[in-house]
Motif scaffolding. Structure first.
Motif, short mmCIF file in Angstrom:
data_model
loop_
_atom_site.label_atom_id
_atom_site.label_comp_id
_atom_site.label_asym_id
_atom_site.label_seq_id
_atom_site.Cartn_x
_atom_site.Cartn_y
_atom_site.Cartn_z
N LEU A 28 24.35 43.36 24.28
CA LEU A 28 24.80 42.19 25.18
C LEU A 28 24.75 42.23 26.35
N CYS A 29 24.45 43.53 26.91
CA CYS A 29 24.24 43.85 28.55
C CYS A 29 22.55 43.18 28.22
N ASP A 30 22.13 43.38 27.22
CA ASP A 30 20.63 42.87 28.06
C ASP A 30 20.54 41.59 27.75
N GLY A 31 21.53 40.99 27.06
CA GLY A 31 21.23 39.03 27.25
C GLY A 31 22.22 38.42 28.72
N LEU A 32 22.93 39.69 29.40
CA LEU A 32 23.56 39.73 30.37
C LEU A 32 22.71 40.15 31.81
N ALA A 33 21.79 40.64 31.06
CA ALA A 33 20.80 40.49 32.47
C ALA A 33 19.45 39.83 32.24
N ARG A 34 18.97 39.55 31.20
CA ARG A 34 18.15 38.58 31.68
C ARG A 34 18.90 37.26 31.97
N ALA A 35 20.39 37.12 31.95
CA ALA A 35 20.77 35.56 32.63
C ALA A 35 21.09 36.06 33.57
N GLY A 36 20.37 37.46 34.23
CA GLY A 36 20.93 37.28 35.74
C GLY A 36 22.66 37.31 36.59
N ALA A 37 22.98 38.03 35.28
CA ALA A 37 24.83 38.18 35.40
C ALA A 37 24.60 40.36 35.57
N ALA A 38 25.82 40.37 35.43
CA ALA A 38 26.46 41.54 36.23
C ALA A 38 26.85 42.25 34.42
N PRO A 39 26.55 43.15 34.06
CA PRO A 39 27.26 44.39 32.63
C PRO A 39 28.58 44.00 32.82
N LEU A 40 28.61 43.70 31.39
CA LEU A 40 30.44 44.42 31.32
C LEU A 40 31.06 45.48 31.79
N ASP A 41 31.75 46.27 32.15
CA ASP A 41 32.73 47.76 31.31
C ASP A 41 32.76 47.85 30.46
N THR A 273 22.19 33.38 25.18
CA THR A 273 23.79 34.18 24.99
C THR A 273 24.08 35.20 26.48
N GLY A 274 23.24 35.40 26.96
CA GLY A 274 23.26 35.86 28.16
C GLY A 274 24.37 34.86 29.22
N VAL A 275 23.62 33.44 29.09
CA VAL A 275 24.32 32.43 29.90
C VAL A 275 25.75 32.55 29.58
N ALA A 276 25.87 32.62 28.13
CA ALA A 276 26.67 31.61 27.22
C ALA A 276 27.83 32.92 27.52
N VAL A 277 28.02 33.76 27.25
CA VAL A 277 28.64 34.92 28.18
C VAL A 277 29.42 34.75 29.66
N ALA A 278 28.04 35.00 30.38
CA ALA A 278 28.27 35.24 31.78
C ALA A 278 29.16 34.23 32.07
N ALA A 280 31.04 32.36 30.12
CA ALA A 280 32.78 32.58 29.42
C ALA A 280 33.91 33.07 30.22
N LEU A 281 32.65 34.10 30.92
CA LEU A 281 33.49 34.95 31.85
C LEU A 281 33.78 34.77 33.03
N ASP A 282 33.35 33.41 33.67
CA ASP A 282 33.70 32.54 34.72
C ASP A 282 32.25 33.95 35.61
N ARG A 283 31.41 34.35 35.74
CA ARG A 283 30.72 35.06 36.10
C ARG A 283 29.50 33.78 37.07
N SER A 284 29.14 34.51 38.07
CA SER A 284 28.31 33.48 38.47
C SER A 284 27.31 33.58 39.25
N ARG A 285 26.85 35.21 38.73
CA ARG A 285 25.55 35.45 39.34
C ARG A 285 24.59 35.44 38.04
N THR A 286 24.56 34.11 36.94
CA THR A 286 23.47 33.54 36.60
C THR A 286 23.14 32.95 36.96
#
Length: 288
Positions: A28-41, A273-278, A280-286
């Motif tokens: 999941l964190c790898d997908g966020l990284a591919r999307a340019g978003a910070a990892p989840l705790d 998937t990372g983009v969709a997760v980011a 959803a969690l209102d992350r702006s660094r995609t």
């Protein structure tokens, strides 16, 4: 009380919450990284584990005998295996189709299906017994009310007023969808389905609760946004687009998972998937 609830699919009964989360969380964190978003705790993510519902009690001696073609029950179990066979044959050249003559004389069409599926990417290295067991688990979910209720209760127990996102894979997407429909009072959240069989007519779609009406399924009230992600080679997610049957608010997205088209890990590591997760969690660094 976590922000993200993950929901696994079939054949996970010998694992558990933490062992599954140990595999899912890095992907999941790898997908966020591919999307340019910070990892989840890690503390913000939990696994709705229901595999133990299907784990049989211990047996003496050698335990229960393995399953084979003769153990496949007519009806849904048989139809599932034949459906997976047809789908795998349509996608993979190395999988002989139902219309092709069998090289070996087998006593039943089901045996031909099992033989063919053993050559597929989805069931590569999987025993005949486990293939039958997988079909049986799906059948039991849809035909045994106590099993269905127990599985959904495990998911419902993980969703709290802090949950913002549900990520569900394979049969887990059915579990999540039905439970979300059954709890209209839950807070708004986002649903992401991966390799979902929800749209497969007769085998899954027509067995859903609430029952679809006029080829349209009910929208789960708590879901404010829904992204459905599939691989073209995924033989379980036979229907790649859910929007026509579940609502035009669904965003259907295609990804490429390589040889393991239905495996949850390449689904999770995909940028899409990372983009969709980011989102959803209102992350702006995609990344754009």
């Amino acid at each position: 009380m976590t922000r993200v609830v993950l929901v696994h699919g079939i054949a996970q009964e010998t694992k558990g919450e933490e062992s599954l989360l140990g595999a899912w969380y890095p992907a999941l964190c790898d997908g966020l990284a591919r999307a340019g978003a910070a990892p989840l705790d890690r503390a913000d993510v939990s696994m709705a584990f229901w595999g133990h519902v299907f784990r049989p009690a211990g047996h003496r001696a050698l335990g229960p005998p393995p399953l084979d073609a003769f153990d496949v029950e007519p009806g849904l179990e048989e139809e599932l295996l034949l459906g997976w066979w047809e789908a795998a044959a349509a996608i993979e050249r190395r999988v002989p189709g139902p219309e092709e003559p069998a090289r070996l004389r087998t006593p039943r069409v089901v045996q031909r299906a099992l033989n063919a599926l053993s050559h597929s990417a989805f069931f590569a290295g999987v025993s005949e017994s486990l293939m039958v067991h997988s079909a049986r688990q799906v059948r039991r979910y849809f035909t045994e009310p106590d099993v269905r209720a127990a599985v959904q209760a495990e998911f419902a127990g993980r969703v709290t007023d802090r949950t913002e996102l549900v990520v569900a894979h394979s049969l887990g997407s059915v579990v999540a969808y039905e439970a979300l429909c059954a709890h209209p009072g839950w807070r708004d959240l986002t649903l992401i389905t991966l390799g979902s069989p929800l749209g497969v007519r007769r085998l899954v779609f027509d067995r859903l609760l609430p029952t679809p009406h006029s080829d349209s399924a009910r929208w789960p009230v708590p879901v404010k946004a829904w992204t459905n992600i599939t691989d073209a080679g995924d033989a379980v997610a036979l229907v790649k687009e859910l929007a026509p049957a579940f609502g035009r608010r669904i965003t259907d997205v295609s990804v490429h998972n390589g040889a393991q088209a239905h495996d949850v890990r390449p689904y999770l590591t995909a940028r899409e998937t990372g983009v969709a997760v980011a989102h959803a969690l209102d992350r702006s660094r995609t990344s754009p």
